[in-house]
Design a protein around this motif. Sequence first.
Motif, PDB file in Angstrom:
ATOM      1  N   ASP A 328      -2.738   7.879  -2.857  1.00 13.51           N
ATOM      2  CA  ASP A 328      -4.168   8.034  -2.570  1.00 13.51           C
ATOM      3  C   ASP A 328      -4.404   8.023  -1.067  1.00 13.51           C
ATOM      4  N   ALA A 329      -3.555   7.264  -0.351  1.00 16.17           N
ATOM      5  CA  ALA A 329      -3.705   7.142   1.093  1.00 16.17           C
ATOM      6  C   ALA A 329      -2.872   8.160   1.856  1.00 16.17           C
ATOM      7  N   ILE A 330      -1.771   8.622   1.265  1.00 16.17           N
ATOM      8  CA  ILE A 330      -0.820   9.462   1.987  1.00 16.17           C
ATOM      9  C   ILE A 330      -1.029  10.946   1.717  1.00 16.17           C
ATOM     10  N   GLY A 331      -1.290  11.295   0.463  1.00 18.91           N
ATOM     11  CA  GLY A 331      -1.383  12.701   0.081  1.00 18.91           C
ATOM     12  C   GLY A 331      -0.186  13.106  -0.754  1.00 18.91           C
ATOM     13  N   GLU A 332       0.258  14.346  -0.639  1.00 23.36           N
ATOM     14  CA  GLU A 332       1.365  14.851  -1.451  1.00 23.36           C
ATOM     15  C   GLU A 332       2.708  14.313  -0.968  1.00 23.36           C
ATOM     16  N   LEU A 333       3.658  14.278  -1.914  1.00 26.05           N
ATOM     17  CA  LEU A 333       5.028  13.864  -1.589  1.00 26.05           C
ATOM     18  C   LEU A 333       5.980  14.696  -2.439  1.00 26.05           C
ATOM     19  N   SER A 334       6.990  15.293  -1.805  1.00 26.12           N
ATOM     20  CA  SER A 334       7.976  16.092  -2.532  1.00 26.12           C
ATOM     21  C   SER A 334       9.295  15.337  -2.606  1.00 26.12           C
ATOM     22  N   PHE A 335       9.904  15.360  -3.789  1.00 26.41           N
ATOM     23  CA  PHE A 335      11.232  14.766  -3.999  1.00 26.41           C
ATOM     24  C   PHE A 335      11.875  15.483  -5.173  1.00 26.41           C
ATOM     25  N   GLY A 336      13.185  15.744  -5.067  1.00 27.10           N
ATOM     26  CA  GLY A 336      13.851  16.496  -6.131  1.00 27.10           C
ATOM     27  C   GLY A 336      13.112  17.791  -6.402  1.00 27.10           C
ATOM     28  N   PRO A 337      12.905  18.123  -7.670  1.00 25.29           N
ATOM     29  CA  PRO A 337      12.189  19.364  -7.995  1.00 25.29           C
ATOM     30  C   PRO A 337      10.670  19.168  -8.085  1.00 25.29           C
ATOM     31  N   PHE A 375       8.351   5.534   1.069  1.00 22.80           N
ATOM     32  CA  PHE A 375       8.467   4.503   2.093  1.00 22.80           C
ATOM     33  C   PHE A 375       8.321   5.117   3.484  1.00 22.80           C
ATOM     34  N   GLY A 376       9.029   6.209   3.713  1.00 16.54           N
ATOM     35  CA  GLY A 376       8.965   6.859   5.014  1.00 16.54           C
ATOM     36  C   GLY A 376       7.593   7.407   5.327  1.00 16.54           C
ATOM     37  N   ALA A 377       6.943   8.013   4.334  1.00 16.19           N
ATOM     38  CA  ALA A 377       5.618   8.588   4.546  1.00 16.19           C
ATOM     39  C   ALA A 377       4.592   7.499   4.846  1.00 16.19           C
ATOM     40  N   ALA A 378       4.691   6.370   4.156  1.00 19.82           N
ATOM     41  CA  ALA A 378       3.745   5.281   4.379  1.00 19.82           C
ATOM     42  C   ALA A 378       3.853   4.742   5.793  1.00 19.82           C
ATOM     43  N   LEU A 379       5.086   4.603   6.294  1.00 16.64           N
ATOM     44  CA  LEU A 379       5.274   4.042   7.628  1.00 16.64           C
ATOM     45  C   LEU A 379       4.998   5.052   8.732  1.00 16.64           C
ATOM     46  N   ALA A 380       5.235   6.326   8.461  1.00 16.87           N
ATOM     47  CA  ALA A 380       5.164   7.314   9.526  1.00 16.87           C
ATOM     48  C   ALA A 380       3.803   7.998   9.645  1.00 16.87           C
ATOM     49  N   GLY A 381       3.126   8.210   8.537  1.00 19.44           N
ATOM     50  CA  GLY A 381       1.948   9.061   8.645  1.00 19.44           C
ATOM     51  C   GLY A 381       0.709   8.577   7.942  1.00 19.44           C
ATOM     52  N   GLY A 382       0.713   7.375   7.386  1.00 14.49           N
ATOM     53  CA  GLY A 382      -0.444   6.939   6.620  1.00 14.49           C
ATOM     54  C   GLY A 382      -1.558   6.376   7.491  1.00 14.49           C
ATOM     55  N   ASP A 383      -2.788   6.525   7.040  1.00 13.83           N
ATOM     56  CA  ASP A 383      -3.930   5.904   7.693  1.00 13.83           C
ATOM     57  C   ASP A 383      -3.885   4.413   7.397  1.00 13.83           C
ATOM     58  N   PRO A 384      -3.827   3.543   8.425  1.00 11.57           N
ATOM     59  CA  PRO A 384      -3.673   2.110   8.185  1.00 11.57           C
ATOM     60  C   PRO A 384      -4.717   1.531   7.244  1.00 11.57           C
ATOM     61  N   ARG A 385      -6.002   1.934   7.417  1.00  7.32           N
ATOM     62  CA  ARG A 385      -7.051   1.375   6.570  1.00  7.32           C
ATOM     63  C   ARG A 385      -6.847   1.774   5.116  1.00  7.32           C
TER      64      ARG A 385
END
Length: 587
Positions: A328-337, A375-385
């Motif tokens: 909800d905070a990060i947006g889309e995430l791709s993994f595997g297919p 994990f990487g997306a949360a630390l690298a690009g998420g809005d803190p609030r």
Amino acid sequence: MSDGRLPRRRRWVGWTVGIVLTLLVLALGWVTIRGIGAVDNLTHVAEQSSDLKAAIAEGDLDRAADVSGSIARHAASANDLTSDFVWQGFAAVPFVGPNFRAVSDIAAIADSVGTDALTPLLDVAAEVDLASLGLSGGAIDLAPFATIREPLAEASNVLDEALERAEGIDADATLPPLADAVREVRTNVTEAATVVGTLNGAAILLPTMLGGEGPRTYVLAMQNNAELRSSGGIIGSIALLRAENGRISLERQASTLDFPPLTDPLPLSESTVALFEDGPGRYLQNLTSIPDFAEAGPAIATRWEGVFGGPVDGVIAVDTVVAKHLLDAIGELSFGPFTATSENVVNILLSEIYAAIPDPVVQDQVFAQAATGLFGAALAGGDPRALLGALATSADEGRIRIWSAHEDEQSVLAASTVGGTLPADTDAGTHVGVLINDTTGGKMDFYAHATVATAIGSCAGTPTTQVSVTWTNDAPADAATALPPYVTGGGNFGVPPGSTRTLVAIYGPEGATLSRADRDGEEEPVQTTLLGTRSVVQHDVLLAPGESTTVTVQFQGDGAGERINSVVQTPTIDPPKATREELRCTS
């Protein structure tokens, strides 16, 4: 011979009655006018509370401050209108008194929360730039925690006191509309106290736990809700995190295959063995069956240290639904297919992956990719609030549990919602609990759901607390052939494919004892034990697709029949909401 005048005594009685009636009419008019004003103010408070939640969730602190100021003014006005001696006099009158006391208590609670908690918190929030937490690149600036720690502690104390007062209002003694208002206030204050209490604990713990005084390592256990365990789900994957000076990194990922069953099980509490035998002590996957995370956490740490060495500083357990809140905070995430969003990530991780990828080894690889990416997306690009909001929501739903190997930190965690410990009853209310553990040997709990109902009262003159759990298998009728064997269990554990076998455990208030247990109105053999001083009853339930069953347990004695403060439940995919029902007394 009479002069037509009443005797002096009768005139005195008449004057007295007249004066009393006049005063009573005036008093009724006084409290009516003030009551209308108080209710109008409290209505504004209730309406604006939703606006405040929305503003905070959107990170609009300016609007939140304006709404908070309005709430505080209306709450203070309501408190003034219901705290004078006339109002308090009516509060002492039998029958109608509880309604007057409830209104004045609600007004006082709203005034205290608005003036002493909301306003100071938002003032300090305006001074702290959440972006300065510096989540970009995996680092968290620890300095802001020093700024918010004292206001959070003060607000947490105010909310705890408000919650204690709210729980002390006897809603059942008031008129129905007022009873609903009391329960709504209690719910709102509980939510606020939980969130602020969690944030307060975080402000105390995070600077040290995030490596501000030296590096820390934590085992991260990821639970799969498609195969339920007491604290959320079976451990599906596991990893090691490192924290140093606020910088978090993923050090190592492991599969449950790296943890073979132990020949000599880990030592377990008597209650855990009574409910689950020694399975949690032998299998890493089953350690989350342990109801109390203060016992499960160190056991998970021991298993990690036994394979990879250590020591580790703590254990964090999260379930799959946390991914939904984070996306909800990060947006889309791709993994595997897959490309996952907050709308479909739960379906992907708990259902679609098994149909698309039959090989369990490859499944584990995709799960690892999902965890790493999230994990990487949360630390690298998420809005803190937004991220903080996602974590707060997850914690409120019981989807995050933390144990620390450091005693001072563990004492704070154990008293918070994220500690995952069994709750403590108070004079203001009691707790009951529902633990759900799958024994199907598959991933069929994606299709299962629960409803919970509670009732309190007296049976045969004895205080009684009743808890009913309805458990349903909503799998498709052709589940045996339509779903992969990995999902159904393939009959390998004695459960027909498509069916679910579930251990449903219910525990009662502290000190209360079991008086009756039935399933669909019929008594059957059950497991019983104690969790501390709580009696717990466990049913073994087998359901074919489309079937449903209701387990009902009654507790009597010390602690029973009192107001139920909360129902502590295994966090299922769609969390069941507890409802109230009439107590059923049987001969």
